[in-house]
Design an enzyme around this catalytic site. Structure first.
Site, mmCIF file in Angstrom:
data_model
loop_
_atom_site.group_PDB
_atom_site.id
_atom_site.type_symbol
_atom_site.label_atom_id
_atom_site.label_comp_id
_atom_site.label_asym_id
_atom_site.label_seq_id
_atom_site.Cartn_x
_atom_site.Cartn_y
_atom_site.Cartn_z
ATOM 1 N N SER A 31 0.669 10.146 -39.638
ATOM 2 C CA SER A 31 -0.369 10.030 -38.610
ATOM 3 C C SER A 31 0.211 10.289 -37.228
ATOM 4 O O SER A 31 -0.370 11.001 -36.409
ATOM 5 C CB SER A 31 -0.991 8.629 -38.661
ATOM 6 N N TRP B 290 0.973 13.916 -36.852
ATOM 7 C CA TRP B 290 -0.278 14.675 -36.682
ATOM 8 C C TRP B 290 -0.746 14.624 -35.236
ATOM 9 O O TRP B 290 -1.247 15.606 -34.692
ATOM 10 C CB TRP B 290 -1.351 14.102 -37.615
ATOM 11 N N HIS B 291 -0.573 13.454 -34.603
ATOM 12 C CA HIS B 291 -1.047 13.298 -33.229
ATOM 13 C C HIS B 291 -0.264 14.159 -32.254
ATOM 14 O O HIS B 291 -0.807 14.591 -31.241
ATOM 15 C CB HIS B 291 -0.960 11.830 -32.785
ATOM 16 N N GLY B 292 1.008 14.374 -32.534
ATOM 17 C CA GLY B 292 1.762 15.196 -31.600
ATOM 18 C C GLY B 292 3.169 15.464 -32.059
ATOM 19 O O GLY B 292 3.771 14.665 -32.775
ATOM 20 N N PHE C 207 -5.160 18.599 -30.010
ATOM 21 C CA PHE C 207 -4.757 18.319 -31.383
ATOM 22 C C PHE C 207 -5.287 19.357 -32.352
ATOM 23 O O PHE C 207 -6.348 19.874 -32.160
ATOM 24 C CB PHE C 207 -5.219 16.927 -31.793
#
Lengths: 477, 315
Positions: free
Chosen positions: A321, A324-326, A477
């Site tokens: 997670s 995925w965010h950055g 994103f």
């Protein structure tokens, strides 16, 4: 074209009107054309990438549908996931991975010039990639039928209300609707418009107003004391909730205006009494995706490890997670902190349950309030890493919060407006959470009350909203 | 179509109510604005400048002007009434609107315009955001319309709403109606008390934007022509900064020198890095003199004005 741009306010009503005029059989293609035009407004060159990901997804799923052998099907699935993930990796993570490898080799005195890619990140790539992967896996697991209409697949991945920042939709929810696109009913239009109005309020009046203060403090960490940093850290989760929650509501409302039901993304997260409950209320579409496609398979594979299997699954899920965010260490740290919180909760869950039952605390309002407060503060602490540019900066902020007291930075106008807006938001959320049938304004049976409440929110937006070029936090994103 | 009839009728009624409410809002905010102005003239610098002041000498600029130039000292020295229209965060377009707002109503004897090396460069995003402060004057002044249109293509559409004209002004007006102008002194001078913290003493190097904005230049020339045609004397002043910088090759600066020569405008630049003022004790931060440095600077400025302009003879 963002949702808060004037162009969208002109574009959207036109789209809805034409949607209802176009013949039913052509509606998928019409919406596909509109979605591609919407995307082209922002990054026309990356339309090609979106189309390629769509074609790969379509072809992989059609192929799986023709294959009976489970082994072969699995290989096709894996190949499909890799192919779909490849652009995301290249655009978002290639440089980060290379820099990390370079830094690691540097520790052993090896200097290597790693190549870098200087391409702009395609907007929405994280969202449509996850949706494509979800569809591929669902087809493999035979949870959804293979969609033979390429237009529907294309629209599923590019649907303009959700492509930029979600919610991350599921094939099982979308395809039945896309294959039976009906005209907008009057109740769809009013329900959708109401959601959009409240979404604009959350975004323009709450999120963007809080951002003025939070960005001013976090943009100048060296010059602000711990008190200001603490206050900004407490405001930041509210800002993110209003930003992404507001955006999601606009997206859900826009889809509803066309008769489509999109999954919700937020469910009053600050009323959660535990971190696990927070994550069932916060960015629900992402967490549901991670639960179904990452957490469940891993925890099933590690089921023999019992609670430690759950811990490892949680840590891995939230590591993903964070990634995925950055593509930055800060997001990895953020994800790991979430994982630690949830793991600790998993480990002490039984003891907590027994404690609550023993002292009859489950319905005790003071206990509930304290739990909500603790969860909020813990979440705010983790969000510091999400906000800061580097991990060192994040630690610096936390250290300053606990060591450098002083007079809080005051911008009375900004904080005054923010206070009023947050109060309005909190009032509505409190009502929805605890008194859903009372004080119904938007849903009142009296038209005068409904009109006055729409007017009030519209006034807040026009007169107190930040209407000068705000950007969604999740935009990249 | 029949099933949409009900919703269309309700929508039309709602739109009519919105328009009516918007007009009422506009009138209500205008009332609040005037009430706040009458209670807090110094705190409502922009409004006071646009509607009320009649001073012989008007000081125009951003925060460096409002915190560094003391009207009382200039008044005592020059023997003319002085008002400091300097306002934090107000860059070219707002300053330009203020100058035009003043000369629309009367002819001041002198405009002291606080400029800087990047005065004619492109406004930043924050500067453009600040433009909303002149929204209330949109329907009255063409130069305000021209300035606001630089914000975005659709700004003129948004400005049709009276409620939008007063966006984010409600609390300002309410605050100014209640609180006195304690943070201001005579003539709207806003002293900055205290000195620079040790952490700010370190890095003094300043790099300027090297860009000339043709739209800013065009509006600037228009305004200076108006001043010239009305016989208003203009002086450009560089307020001191506690920085190490070199602006000689900045496009914006070079163009300003050319314009000043063309319009026969005096530039007072000697005090910008004057040794008498380059003392950290006189500054609140790198860009602003404090309440110790401001009187020293204003006295030196007053002497320069008298000398450069032969001011007693000209006025």
């Amino acid at each position: 074209m963002t949702f808060t741009s004037f162009k969208f306010l002109l574009f959207f009503p036109l789209v809805v009107i034409l949607y209802n005029i176009v013949p039913k059989k052509a509606r998928v293609w019409y919406l596909l054309a509109v979605s591609y035009a919407f995307y082209a407004f922002m990054q026309p060159v990356y339309l090609v990438l979106l189309a390629i990901v769509t074609l790969v997804t379509y072809w992989i799923t059609r192929w799986m549908g023709c294959v009976d052998d489970d082994n072969k099907k699995r290989k096709i699935q894996v190949a499909g996931i890799i192919l779909v993930l490849l652009p995301l990796f290249l655009f978002k993570y290639f440089n980060f991975v290379n820099e990390s490898i370079g830094a690691l080799l540097g520790v052993w005195g090896i200097t290597v010039n790693m190549p870098t890619i200087q391409w702009l990140l395609p907007v929405g790539i994280s969202f449509y990639t996850f949706m494509a992967i979800g569809y591929i896996v669902d087809v493999y697991n035979e949870e959804v039928n293979v969609e033979k209409n390429i237009g529907s697949v294309g629209l599923f991945l590019s649907f303009f209300p959700i492509i930029l920042s979600g919610p991350i939709e599921r094939a099982g929810n979308m395809f039945p609707q896309l294959n039976n696109l009906r005209r907008s009913e009057p109740q769809d239009l009013t329900a959708g418009a109401k959601m959009m109005l409240w979404g604009y309020f959350m975004k323009l009046c709450v999120a963007d107003r809080l951002a003025l203060y939070v960005d001013a403090v976090f943009g100048n960490i060296a010059h602000h004391n711990g008190t200001s940093l603490a206050f900004a850290s407490l405001l930041y989760p509210i800002q993110v909730y209003a930003d992404l929650g507001g955006y999601s509501l606009i997206a859900i409302g826009a889809a509803r205006c066309m008769g489509m039901r999109i999954i919700p993304n937020f469910n009053r997260p600050f009323f959660a009494t535990s971190m696990s409950e927070l994550w069932r209320r916060w960015h629900m579409s992402l967490i549901q995706w991670l639960t179904d496609y990452i957490y469940t398979p891993i925890s099933f594979a590690l089921r023999s490890w019992k609670v430690w299997g759950i811990v490892v699954s949680l840590m891995l899920t939230f590591l993903i997670s964070g990634v995925w965010h950055g593509a930055a260490l800060t997001f990895i740290v953020w994800g790991l902190v979430q994982g630690v919180y949830l793991s600790i909760e998993a480990l002490v869950q039984k003891k907590r349950s027994n404690f609550e039952k023993k002292h009859n605390l489950e319905k005790n309002p003071i206990y509930i309030f304290l739990c909500c407060l603790i969860v909020f503060v813990l979440f705010a602490i983790s969000q510091v890493f999400g906000k800061c540019a580097t991990v060192e900066e994040g630690w610096q902020v936390l250290l300053k919060i606990f060591s450098d007291r002083g007079t809080m930075f005051m911008d009375s106008s900004t904080l005054g407006y923010a206070g009023v807006m947050v109060f309005v938001l909190a009032f509505k959320d409190l009502r929805d959470e605890f008194f859903p049938t009372k004080l119904r304004f938007f849903e009142s049976k009296y038209i005068v009350v409904r009109f006055l409440s729409y007017l009030f929110v519209l006034f807040l937006i026009v007169n107190m909203g930040v209407l000068d070029a705000g950007q969604f936090i999740y935009f990249q994103f | 179509m029949k099933r949409y009839k009900g919703i269309l009728v309700k929508l039309l009624i709602f739109v009519a109510i919105v328009i009516a409410t918007d007009i009422v809002c506009g009138k209500f905010f205008r009332f609040l604005e005037l009430k706040a102005l009458s209670n807090s003239p110094y705190g409502m610098t922009l409004e006071n400048t646009m509607w009320k002041i009649q001073s012989d000498v008007v000081i125009i600029g951003a925060s460096e002007a409002s915190h560094s130039i003391i009207p009382q000292i200039l008044e005592d020295s020059l023997g003319m009434s002085v008002y400091n229209c300097g306002k934090d965060g107000c860059r070219f377009y707002i300053q330009n609107a203020m100058v035009n707002g003043v000369i629309d109503r009367y002819t001041p004897k002198l405009i002291i315009w606080s400029v800087g090396p990047d005065f004619l460069s492109t406004p930043s995003v924050e500067d453009k955001g600040n433009l909303s402060q002149i929204n209330p004057f949109y329907s009255e002044k063409q130069y305000v319309k021209d300035a606001l249109k630089t914000k975005s293509k659709y700004e003129s559409v948004k400005l049709c709403s009276k409620a939008y004209l007063y966006n984010s002004r409600l609390f300002v007006y309410l605050y100014k109606m209640i609180m006195p102008d304690y943070e201001y002194e005579y003539g709207a001078y806003a002293p900055l008390r205290g000195t620079m913290s040790d952490s700010k003493l370190g890095n003094r190097e300043k790099a300027w934007k090297n860009h000339l904005d043709v739209n800013v230049e065009r509006e600037f020339l228009k305004t200076l022509s108006r001043c010239q045609s009305r016989g208003v004397n203009v002086v450009f002043v560089f307020v001191p900064r506690f920085e190490i910088e070199d602006h000689q090759n900045i496009q914006s600066y070079q163009r300003m020198i050319e314009i000043a020569e063309k319009y026969n405008i005096t530039i007072i630049e000697d005090l910008y890095h004057c040794n008498d003022l380059m003392n950290s004790a006189y500054f609140k931060d790198h860009a602003h003199l404090n309440s110790i440095g401001a009187p020293i600077f204003t006295s030196l400025l007053s002497a320069e004005l008298k000398q450069s302009l032969n001011i007693c003879d000209k006025m």
